[in-house]
Design an enzyme around this catalytic site. Structure first.
Site, PDB file in Angstrom:
ATOM      1  CD1 TRP A   9      -2.898   1.536   0.756  1.00 38.55           C
ATOM      2  CD2 TRP A   9      -1.399   2.402   2.153  1.00 38.55           C
ATOM      3  NE1 TRP A   9      -3.329   2.787   1.116  1.00 38.55           N
ATOM      4  CE2 TRP A   9      -2.428   3.343   1.971  1.00 38.55           C
ATOM      5  CE3 TRP A   9      -0.338   2.743   3.003  1.00 38.55           C
ATOM      6  CZ2 TRP A   9      -2.433   4.590   2.591  1.00 38.55           C
ATOM      7  CZ3 TRP A   9      -0.332   3.976   3.628  1.00 38.55           C
ATOM      8  CH2 TRP A   9      -1.375   4.885   3.418  1.00 38.55           C
ATOM      9  CG  HIS A  10       3.508   2.268   3.179  1.00 41.58           C
ATOM     10  ND1 HIS A  10       2.908   1.233   3.856  1.00 41.58           N
ATOM     11  CD2 HIS A  10       3.490   3.326   4.025  1.00 41.58           C
ATOM     12  CE1 HIS A  10       2.553   1.660   5.059  1.00 41.58           C
ATOM     13  NE2 HIS A  10       2.890   2.920   5.189  1.00 41.58           N
ATOM     14  N   GLY A  11       3.682   1.743  -1.493  1.00 39.92           N
ATOM     15  CA  GLY A  11       4.263   2.075  -2.788  1.00 39.92           C
ATOM     16  C   GLY A  11       4.479   0.848  -3.633  1.00 39.92           C
ATOM     17  CG  PHE A  69       3.410   6.384   1.129  1.00 40.03           C
ATOM     18  CD1 PHE A  69       4.383   5.945   0.241  1.00 40.03           C
ATOM     19  CD2 PHE A  69       3.804   6.786   2.384  1.00 40.03           C
ATOM     20  CE1 PHE A  69       5.706   5.897   0.622  1.00 40.03           C
ATOM     21  CE2 PHE A  69       5.121   6.731   2.775  1.00 40.03           C
ATOM     22  CZ  PHE A  69       6.072   6.289   1.898  1.00 40.03           C
TER      23      PHE A  69
END
Lengths: 498, 367
Positions: A322-324, A498
């Site tokens: 989800w962060h990248g 993000f």
């Protein structure tokens, strides 16, 4: 528009506060909410007007789905909504990543499409999915469109959270009073000042050193020494905390000034005595989302340690992704998953007979810190090679390094400038001082919300809940001005990407 | 305490800090925004009288240049613009007549514009303008050094440039001295200066013996670096370049592509120079051979700058001298003070065609 910019602090915020609070004071509560919604869209559009249509479109589609679900909960409708939201997120955030990896697996090449990641999409997607799911599981009152749009687009939390649930925000919007809550306003100003100071005084001061060391690791894999690698990793360890928790403090403070209470996002995470404890203190609203909408539906703790461990790993891998869209984020999430599973195993097999002593608490905090710092290496590094180079340096495989302490001479600076501005060729003592201050702050000082006695679920009383109010007010004013003076070159918040 | 009183204390405390910051900045005036000390006029007078001035603090070259230009009574034949990389080059020593080096340490695109703007403001357009192009002036994240009261002049010349990028570029320049003064760095600098108890004194003095341990400004505007730097052996410089650049923390140009806005502004600047009738010569100074070898990851961006400069020159029929690659510039191991500051003979060999072309032009003009 950045919270830490003159445009926001000196223009957007005073105008918005004045108009919204004036309308409310005049009894025009509904108009004040409409204005706040409009201001939030302007706030987003000023950053990148190209995606305002995407944000508004997403709000409209989700509103239609939620309206239908609130009339009659239907699972298939929820799944359509989730698919639409994840589809958009997947297209903008993961299309390139997936294409490259499929092409690599197939042995072909992939032409990178020119896809720009819309600001805040990761956050408003999760927020809307949470309401879709809730509305499909239990009856939810259909909100007014304006209220729903404000819930999603509310500018203090739009860009980087906290990820707010409808149950936390929509009732507040519906019941907002015409009275201006000066107690909340005072607390908000203080939280905003603390957040701004965290960002400009600590995060932005540590950033250049973290950048130089991590960039160095990407360029010259073999020669990063032990001291510089650890200082670079610690610089990032504190940079990301002060950056993101500073942003969250500012978001909560801004919301308070406008009369709303947002959930907490941090609770002194670097005081955590275990990795499980860390995730109960770090990015609380994301952890809560992952727990309630992923971990528990997957089965949670049911079925024993094996299935629980598998669920934890899956949730943390997805949380990392989800962060990248990079394998480094997946590894970061995976590492945390492994540490959490190990933590559960330790708890199960070590047993708890009595409370921990001070010594064991200190060792626990140190061990947790070490684990978190090591995992951050993958989070910050741009490539796997860079991560491994950093870890090799941190393991001492390249010796202690050639760090020289002391202020860089003018000539060194001139040389660095001539080389392109990497003016930190010489490690100066300020970095050590900053890291020492940062350790002291995260281990000794109370969390921001404790200083102002902020409780997201409470209503303001007549009296200020702040201890030592005169000193806190004076320090807030001084801190706010000093932070404003330090805003000559505002830098983005890490979590915006993000 | 009531919330209203709390907010009043916040506001008063905040405004007190701003007032104190302004007070410190005005009292200490570290960038001489409010008062230009007589010392700079005196330094300019000494330089005009042919006397080198020693013991100068490096960052004040911008102020000296301003005073120096203020007291010029006629346009120079040739002006050299650039960074500290070209500062060691003495036009007088090379036999260039009525020529000045107005390069400043860390000279960025804003400095090129500012210094030429000062000449232009005073109608002192030189016959020739030699611009030594440093790669970092096109770096996307490089910011403009706006110290020393550059705002007004810089704003003026930036306003003359014809490019769509000017709004972006101009926004990097503080709108006024107030925007510069009300920054934490400036306040800390002011407090430091107040703490030292010094006023506007500038340490300097005529130093014909060149005994100064610091920098020496020569009458033609060039800079003689400190003795410690000048007397380094070639082996020391080689080792120094290798040590600094091989260190992961200290290496590299830190950018990989040219900022489109900065390149557009540079082009517009060249157009303005040509419009003013000064002959523009573009030069690129080499890096130390060892440094160039170690700047492996930056070769691509160096090549981009090289290609861009040559393309601009070809489009405008301008001369291009030198190259970042020492192999193409006829400069060897012994030609450097450090990893990127060439010595006089190396720079002279590179710029020699400029003076020749200028001489020819002057002669033609004389006929």
């Amino acid at each position: 528009m950045l919270f830490n910019s003159y445009e926001f602090i000196l223009v957007f915020l005073p105008i918005t506060l004045f108009l919204v609070l004036s309308l409310r004071r005049l009894g025009m509560v509904s108009a004040s909410l409409t204005l706040l919604c409009g201001a939030s869209l302007v706030f987003y559009a000023v950053w990148d007007w190209r995606f305002i249509g995407l944000l508004v479109g997403s709000i409209c589609i989700n509103y239609l789905l939620i309206s239908a679900l609130s009339a009659r909960p239907r699972r298939w409708l929820m799944w359509i909504g989730i698919a639409v939201n994840l589809g958009l997120l997947g297209f903008f955030k993961y299309a390139t990543f997936l294409g490259e990896n499929f092409a690599a697996l197939a042995g072909g090449s992939f032409e990178t499409p020119d896809i720009v990641l819309p600001l805040a999409i990761s956050f408003f997607t999760l927020q809307q999915i949470s309401m879709l799911v809730d509305a499909s599981l239990q009856p939810v009152a259909r909100p007014r469109f304006r209220d729903y749009a404000l819930y999603v687009s509310f500018f203090p939390q739009l860009i980087a959270g906290p990820i707010v649930r409808h149950g936390e925000m929509l009732p507040q919007i519906r019941s907002i009073a015409s009275r201006i809550d000066l107690v909340a306003f005072a607390m908000g100003v203080t939280l905003f000042a603390m957040g701004l100071l965290k960002k400009v005084a600590l995060a932005d001061s540590l950033k250049p050193y973290a950048d130089v060391v991590f960039n160095g690791a990407e360029q010259t894999a073999a020669s990063l020494g032990f001291i510089e690698a650890w200082l670079g990793a610690l610089a990032f360890h504190f940079q990301i905390y002060f950056d993101f928790s500073g942003y969250s403090d500012m978001a909560i403070g801004l919301a308070l000034m406008l009369g709303f209470r947002l959930p907490l996002n941090f609770n002194a995470p670097y005081k955590a005595t275990s990795i499980i404890d860390f995730w109960r203190r770090w990015h609380l609203t994301l952890s809560r989302f992952l727990r309630d909408y992923l971990y528990i539906p997957l089965g949670g703790r049911r079925g024993g340690l094996g299935p629980q461990s598998a669920n934890i790993m899956l949730v943390m891998l997805i949380g990392g992704l989800w962060h990248g869209s990079s394998w480094n984020f997946v590894i970061w999430g995976g590492l945390h998953g492994v540490m959490i599973v190990a933590n559960h195993l330790w708890r199960r097999f070590s047993g708890h007979s009595r409370g921990p002593s001070r010594a064991t608490t200190a060792v626990s905090v140190l061990l947790t810190t070490a684990g978190v710092v090591l995992a951050w290496v993958f989070f910050r590094a741009e490539s796997l090679d860079g991560s491994l180079a950093m870890l090799a340096g941190m393991a001492g495989l390249n010796g202690l390094g050639t760090v020289t302490l002391g202020e860089p001479s003018l000539f060194d600076l001139a040389q660095s400038v001539a080389l392109g501005g990497s003016a930190l060729a010489t490690l100066d003592a300020n970095v050590l001082l900053l890291i020492a201050i940062a350790f002291a702050m995260v281990w000794v000082l109370p969390a921001s919300q404790e200083i102002v006695n902020y409780d997201p679920a409470a209503r303001s009383g007549a009296a200020l809940p702040i201890r030592y109010p005169a000193a806190t007010a004076a320090l807030s004013g001084v801190g706010l001005s000093l932070a404003l003076l330090a805003l000559a070159r505002p830098s983005e918040f890490l979590y915006f990407q993000f | 305490m009531s919330a209203a009183r709390y907010i009043v204390i916040v506001v008063i405390a905040g405004l007190s800090v701003v007032a104190a910051a302004l007070g410190a900045a005005v009292s200490a005036d570290p960038a001489h925004l409010f008062r230009t000390p007589a010392a700079y006029a005196e330094i300019a007078r000494l330089l005009h009288a042919g006397t080198p001035v020693g013991e100068l603090d490096s960052p004040r070259h911008r102020l000296i240049n301003r005073a120096f230009i203020d007291s010029l009574d006629q346009a120079p034949e040739t002006v050299i613009l650039g960074s500290s990389r070209v500062q060691p080059f003495s036009p007088a020593e090379a036999g260039w007549q009525r020529s000045l080096s107005l390069a400043v340490e860390g000279g960025d695109l804003g400095d090129l514009l500012y210094i030429y703007g000062l000449l232009r403001d005073r109608a002192l357009i030189p016959a020739r303008t030699v611009i030594t192009v440093d790669p970092y002036i096109f770096a996307p994240d490089s910011h403009l050094l706006t110290r020393n009261g550059k705002h007004a002049s810089l704003q003026r010349i930036v306003g003359l440039l014809e490019t769509d990028c000017i709004e972006d570029f101009g926004s990097q320049i503080p709108l006024s001295w107030l925007a510069e003064v009300l920054t934490l760095d400036y306040v800390l600098e002011s407090l430091g200066k107040l703490g030292e108890g010094s006023s506007d004194q500038v340490r300097f003095g005529p130093d014909p013996e060149l005994r100064s341990p610091g920098f020496i400004k020569r009458p033609d505007g060039s800079v003689l670096f400190s003795r410690e730097i000048r007397t380094r052996s070639a082996a020391y410089v080689d080792d120094y370049a290798a040590t600094v650049l091989d260190h992961p923390v200290g290496r590299g140009l830190a950018f990989t592509s040219l900022d489109p806005c900065k390149t557009a502004v540079f082009q517009a600047f060249l157009d303005l120079l040509q419009h003013d009738g000064t002959t523009v010569i573009l030069a690129m100074l080499p890096y130390h051979p060892t440094a160039f070898r170690l700047l492996e990851s930056d070769r691509a961006v160096l090549a981009q700058v090289d290609g861009f400069v040559r393309q601009l020159a070809a489009q405008r029929s301008l001369a291009v001298l030198g190259a970042f690659d020492p192999g193409q510039s006829d400069c060897g191991q012994t030609d450097f003070l450090d990893m990127h500051h060439p010595k006089q003979p190396c720079i002279e060999r590179i710029l020699e065609p400029a003076v020749e072309s200028g001489t020819r032009q002057s002669a033609a003009a004389g006929q």
